[in-house]
Design an enzyme around this catalytic site. Structure first.
Site, PDB file in Angstrom:
ATOM      1  N   HIS A  65       0.811  -1.218   0.000  1.00 13.78           N
ATOM      2  CA  HIS A  65       0.000   0.000   0.000  1.00 13.78           C
ATOM      3  C   HIS A  65       0.845   1.269   0.000  1.00 13.78           C
ATOM      4  O   HIS A  65       0.514   2.250  -0.679  1.00 13.78           O
ATOM      5  CB  HIS A  65      -0.937  -0.017   1.211  1.00 13.78           C
ATOM      6  CG  HIS A  65      -2.119  -0.914   1.005  1.00 13.78           C
ATOM      7  ND1 HIS A  65      -2.941  -1.320   2.009  1.00 13.78           N
ATOM      8  CD2 HIS A  65      -2.613  -1.475  -0.122  1.00 13.78           C
ATOM      9  CE1 HIS A  65      -3.896  -2.089   1.525  1.00 13.78           C
ATOM     10  NE2 HIS A  65      -3.703  -2.206   0.234  1.00 13.78           N
ATOM     11  N   GLU A  69     -23.555   2.756 -14.405  1.00 17.86           N
ATOM     12  CA  GLU A  69     -22.583   1.838 -13.805  1.00 17.86           C
ATOM     13  C   GLU A  69     -23.115   0.422 -13.639  1.00 17.86           C
ATOM     14  O   GLU A  69     -22.460  -0.413 -13.017  1.00 17.86           O
ATOM     15  CB  GLU A  69     -22.073   2.384 -12.453  1.00 17.86           C
ATOM     16  CG  GLU A  69     -23.151   2.861 -11.528  1.00 17.86           C
ATOM     17  CD  GLU A  69     -22.600   3.629 -10.328  1.00 17.86           C
ATOM     18  OE1 GLU A  69     -21.389   3.556 -10.068  1.00 17.86           O
ATOM     19  OE2 GLU A  69     -23.392   4.301  -9.657  1.00 17.86           O
ATOM     20  N   ASN A 116     -15.547   1.860 -12.815  1.00 20.63           N
ATOM     21  CA  ASN A 116     -15.086   0.884 -11.821  1.00 20.63           C
ATOM     22  C   ASN A 116     -16.192  -0.123 -11.528  1.00 20.63           C
ATOM     23  O   ASN A 116     -15.974  -1.340 -11.542  1.00 20.63           O
ATOM     24  CB  ASN A 116     -14.663   1.592 -10.528  1.00 20.63           C
ATOM     25  CG  ASN A 116     -13.367   2.342 -10.685  1.00 20.63           C
ATOM     26  OD1 ASN A 116     -12.688   2.229 -11.697  1.00 20.63           O
ATOM     27  ND2 ASN A 116     -13.009   3.133  -9.692  1.00 20.63           N
ATOM     28  N   ASP A 117     -17.389   0.382 -11.237  1.00 15.85           N
ATOM     29  CA  ASP A 117     -18.516  -0.521 -10.979  1.00 15.85           C
ATOM     30  C   ASP A 117     -19.027  -1.153 -12.265  1.00 15.85           C
ATOM     31  O   ASP A 117     -19.390  -2.333 -12.287  1.00 15.85           O
ATOM     32  CB  ASP A 117     -19.653   0.228 -10.279  1.00 15.85           C
ATOM     33  CG  ASP A 117     -19.490   0.227  -8.770  1.00 15.85           C
ATOM     34  OD1 ASP A 117     -18.900  -0.728  -8.236  1.00 15.85           O
ATOM     35  OD2 ASP A 117     -19.944   1.180  -8.116  1.00 15.85           O
ATOM     36  N   CYS A 161     -15.774   8.772 -15.593  1.00 14.72           N
ATOM     37  CA  CYS A 161     -15.009   8.752 -14.336  1.00 14.72           C
ATOM     38  C   CYS A 161     -14.654   7.308 -14.008  1.00 14.72           C
ATOM     39  O   CYS A 161     -15.121   6.375 -14.644  1.00 14.72           O
ATOM     40  CB  CYS A 161     -15.785   9.410 -13.202  1.00 14.72           C
ATOM     41  SG  CYS A 161     -17.361   8.633 -12.806  1.00 14.72           S
TER      42      CYS A 161
END
Length: 799
Positions: free
Chosen positions: A427, A662, A685-686, A733
């Protein structure tokens, strides 16, 4: 975490094996070299006391000892006898080929194997005869898809996968004519020398042979669990390979003095246990302070690295809200009468240990998050200070680094990172990469011998590190560094200019933000507005939802920072991986397909109406629009519009209403939704995970949720066409929006606006300016006709 001790007659050989094992161990193994003697006149040999010290230095879990020659075994046995009896049970001697055995053990540790399995595999008895598949074996052929080949990490995963089946499995490298090798032992698999593109034959016999063949062939064809991992870059022609070699983790050249991570400084002796109620209150106060610090770290990460990388601190916040963790710490305070710090440390260590022992790699990696989050609580209780920020520009050397450490050090003075352990997926390294800080990891114990203040150079693209480089080396590296910096500087200098393609198409670039403070950062970064204000920052981490006045004040404060630029406020998007106790139903068998986003708001009309009233108040004086998340039907949008009209004082005051695309249903109904909405926002992303039916938080299937999959790009194209037909704008996005490599093809798909984290704005604008809309349309047509995300990436890279 297991420990490995390398016993060799040569000190340099032992250190070299440790370095090699560190590279494949990914920070999940402790290493110690016990090579040579303490006699400078007769340095070659072994020393039992050195071995004992090495065992002590890596203790904490099980310890494996690897030995090269006869007396090394005697020294190791003597050291073992000097250990207390209870400690001996945790130590194993592993005679055999020391290099292969140590690498095999480190690889299995990185793959999460339990200690006993690692110890058994690491013994590596010499083969008495070649492994041969039985004549009745089934066969499947597959090519190695991993760009790094069948190296230690995927080989370890392959072993663990093969052992799940009631079958005898072997693998043969047909391209290089090596093998067959028993798939249940990592040493033989590594000896196959399988590289990317090599053809392998998998043989299996036994009751579950067909299932084993299917699973192993799929595993290899999909990249061996590392489909998204880039290949190790080659060293540029003429470049020096460096004095140390590690794992390239974040690109860029850095040259400067080496400094070491300063250990934390205690604020005084820890108090003894007092009144249990007072200790409990002290613990609760420290936990709440740590939560606030974690929220601040999240916003810092969003501003400096982006929303996806900031999710690191979202996970840590969840640990600090874990009821089991808090209940166990409180129990130890109450029943065992321990001081708050000792109780919390014990509870956190137990939770981290449970996570580290899990089979799931993603969940195992959360153990480091527990330690980082727990450290904030313990600092508050004990008065231990955070790491000091750098007082001058320097390259930091450390065994490892936490995400919190990275923030405290001060990114502006951090020229680069050299880490003994860790890996590209750690991370702290992810954050460094997003912030543009060059990094090399997995350098091993030799890094610790470099004196502080020594001039060091590193190349984050090749993994090379130079110790006290010569003038000629510095000159060549400086030339490469100047070229690298020139590209970044050019983008920064033009960040405030509009993004216009070479053939004159204007593309707007706006920001994703999640706080009032991030609004000013967005403007300074060149944002032309805010495409998504994530309002969850007002709702999460509290017992009650925010009221209308609090929300309206926050929205107006963000709009004020934007100085007339447009602001899109996304309504509450919780559920799934972002639960809020006062609103989440709990107990959902599949929360990602449950009450998420707009679905929850329509169920809790009180929350929706309060938020819409606050948005309307902000829209009275600023260019504000509302955006609805997780829309799956036209009826949902109509319901919200009716709510808005009922709350509004007149049609003229109605803000624009946008729809997030999405889920596949929204794409299928895009034409109908475009008649109800004023704009689209594509949340890829979704969208990618729902189109591909792959949870992007699950490491076993996350690679499938690739936004460059042609199936996802076709969805994007279909939604953009529907928006264009209806005469409304479409914003893009998600993680892919910030990738400069994808800018041209997205413009070609019909995107009008990109919404990204502030740090990505300058580079994205530069990428848009370097392309033409016509070129983008050509790329888009070719990408839509391809059959895999890998093929799309090759197309974009070739451009």
């Amino acid at each position: 975490m297991i420990g490995l001790v390398i016993v060799s007659h040569s000190a340099r050989l032992a250190e070299g094996i440790c370095e090699l094992a560190a590279q494949v161990g990914q920070g999940r193994v402790r290493l110690a070299a016990a090579g040579g003697t303490s006699d400078p006149e007769q340095p070659f040999g072994t020393d039992a006391f050195k071995v004992l010290e090495a065992i002590e230095s890596v203790s904490g879990g099980g310890v494996l000892i690897f030995m090269d020659l006869g007396s090394a075994v005697l020294s190791a046995e003597t050291a073992l006898e000097m250990l207390p009896e209870d400690r001996r049970a945790q130590v194993r001697l592993c005679p055999g080929p020391v290099v292969e055995a140590a690498v095999a053990a480190a690889s299995l540790a990185a793959a999460g194997a339990p200690f006993e399995e690692i110890a058994a595999a690491a013994r590596l008895p010499p083969e008495t005869e070649a492994f041969r598949p039985p004549p009745e074996a089934f066969e499947r052929r597959v090519r190695v898809a991993n760009p790094l080949g069948l190296h230690a990490r995927p080989a370890a995963r392959l072993v663990r996968l093969a052992r799940r089946f009631d079958a005898r499995v072997s693998v043969e490298n047909l391209t290089r004519r090596r093998g067959p090798a028993d798939a249940s032992h990592i040493g033989g698999l590594l000896e196959l020398g399988a590289r990317a593109g090599d053809e392998l034959a998998i043989h299996a016999s036994g009751r579950e042979a067909p299932a084993a063949l299917d699973a192993l062939a799929r595993f290899l064809a999909e990249g061996g669990g590392e489909a998204g991992r880039p290949a190790v870059p080659t060293v540029p022609e003429g470049a020096h390979e460096g004095d140390l070699r590690g794992i390239p983790a974040s690109p860029g050249i850095a040259i400067g003095p080496l400094v070491r991570l300063r250990p934390a400084v205690s604020g005084g002796a820890a108090p003894s246990a007092g009144d249990p109620e007072a200790e409990r209150l002290r613990l609760e106060k420290a936990i709440e302070a740590a939560r606030q610090e974690t929220r601040a770290l999240h916003e810092w990460a969003v501003a400096h690295a982006g929303e996806d990388e900031a999710g690191i601190f979202d996970a840590q916040l969840l640990f600090l809200e874990d009821e089991r963790l808090l209940e166990e710490a409180s129990r130890l305070v109450r029943e065992a009468r321990r001081p708050a710090e000792a109780a919390f440390e014990a509870a956190a260590r137990e939770l981290a240990g449970r996570l580290a022992a899990l089979d799931d790699e993603y969940l195992r990696s959360r153990a480091a998050d527990v330690a980082d989050a727990a450290g904030r609580v313990l600092r508050g209780l004990t008065g231990v200070s955070a790491p000091e920020s750098l007082d001058r520009p320097a390259i930091l050397a450390a065994p490892d680094l936490t995400p919190s450490d990275l923030k405290e050090l001060g990114a502006r003075r951090l020229l680069g990172l050299c880490l003994e352990a860790s890996g590209p997926g750690a991370h702290s390294v992810i954050l460094a990469r997003a912030m543009g800080i060059p990094a090399v990891v997995g350098l091993g114990p030799l890094l610790a011998r470099v004196s502080e203040g020594t001039t060091v150079a590193l190349d984050g693209e090749t993994g090379a590190v130079w110790i006290a480089p010569t003038e000629n080396q510095v000159r060549k590296l400086e030339q490469r560094r100047e070229r690298w910096l020139a590209g970044r500087t050019a983008a920064e200098q033009e960040r405030l200019k509009p993004a216009v393609t070479r053939d004159g198409r204007r593309i707007r670039v706006v920001a994703n933000i999640g706080s009032v403070e991030a609004a000013a950062e967005a403007v300074a970064s060149g944002a032309e507005g805010v495409g998504v204000l994530r309002t969850e920052f007002l709702f999460l981490g509290r017992a009650e939802p925010p009221g209308e006045d609090e929300q309206a004040a926050a929205y107006r404060a963000v709009a004020d920072c934007l100085q007339g630029r447009p602001l899109v406020i996304r309504t509450l998007d919780i559920g799934g991986d972002k639960p809020a106790g006062y609103a989440s139903p709990g107990g959902e068998p599949n929360p990602f397909l449950g009450l998420r986003g707009l679905r929850l708001s329509l169920l809790r009309r009180d929350l929706l109406r309060t938020q819409l009233r606050a948005i309307l108040r902000a829209a009275e004086d600023y260019p504000v629009a509302a955006l609805l998340p997780m829309v799956s039907s036209v009826g949902e949008v109509r319901q919200v519009r009716r709510e808005l009209e009922g709350l509004c004082r007149g049609p003229a005051a109605l803000p624009k209403l946008g729809v997030m695309i999405e889920v596949p249903a929204a794409v299928a109904m895009a034409r109908e939704l475009a008649r109800e909405a004023d704009f689209f926002s594509l949340g890829t992303n979704d969208l990618a995970q729902y189109v591909m039916a792959a949870d992007r938080t699950n490491p076993h299937v996350a690679a499938l949720a690739d936004p460059l999959e042609p199936a996802v790009l076709r969805m994007v194209h279909q939604a953009a066409l529907s928006a264009r037909e209806a005469g409304i704008d479409v914003t893009f996005c998600g993680e892919l929006a910030a990738d400069p490599l994808a800018a041209a093809v997205l413009v070609g798909l019909g995107i009008d606006e990109f919404s990204v984290s502030p740090p990505a704005i300058a580079g994205l604008k530069q990428a848009i300016r370097s392309a033409s809309a016509a070129e983008g349309e050509c790329l888009a047509r070719r990408a839509l006709a391809l059959d895999s995300a890998a093929a799309v990436r090759r197309l974009l890279a070739a451009r």
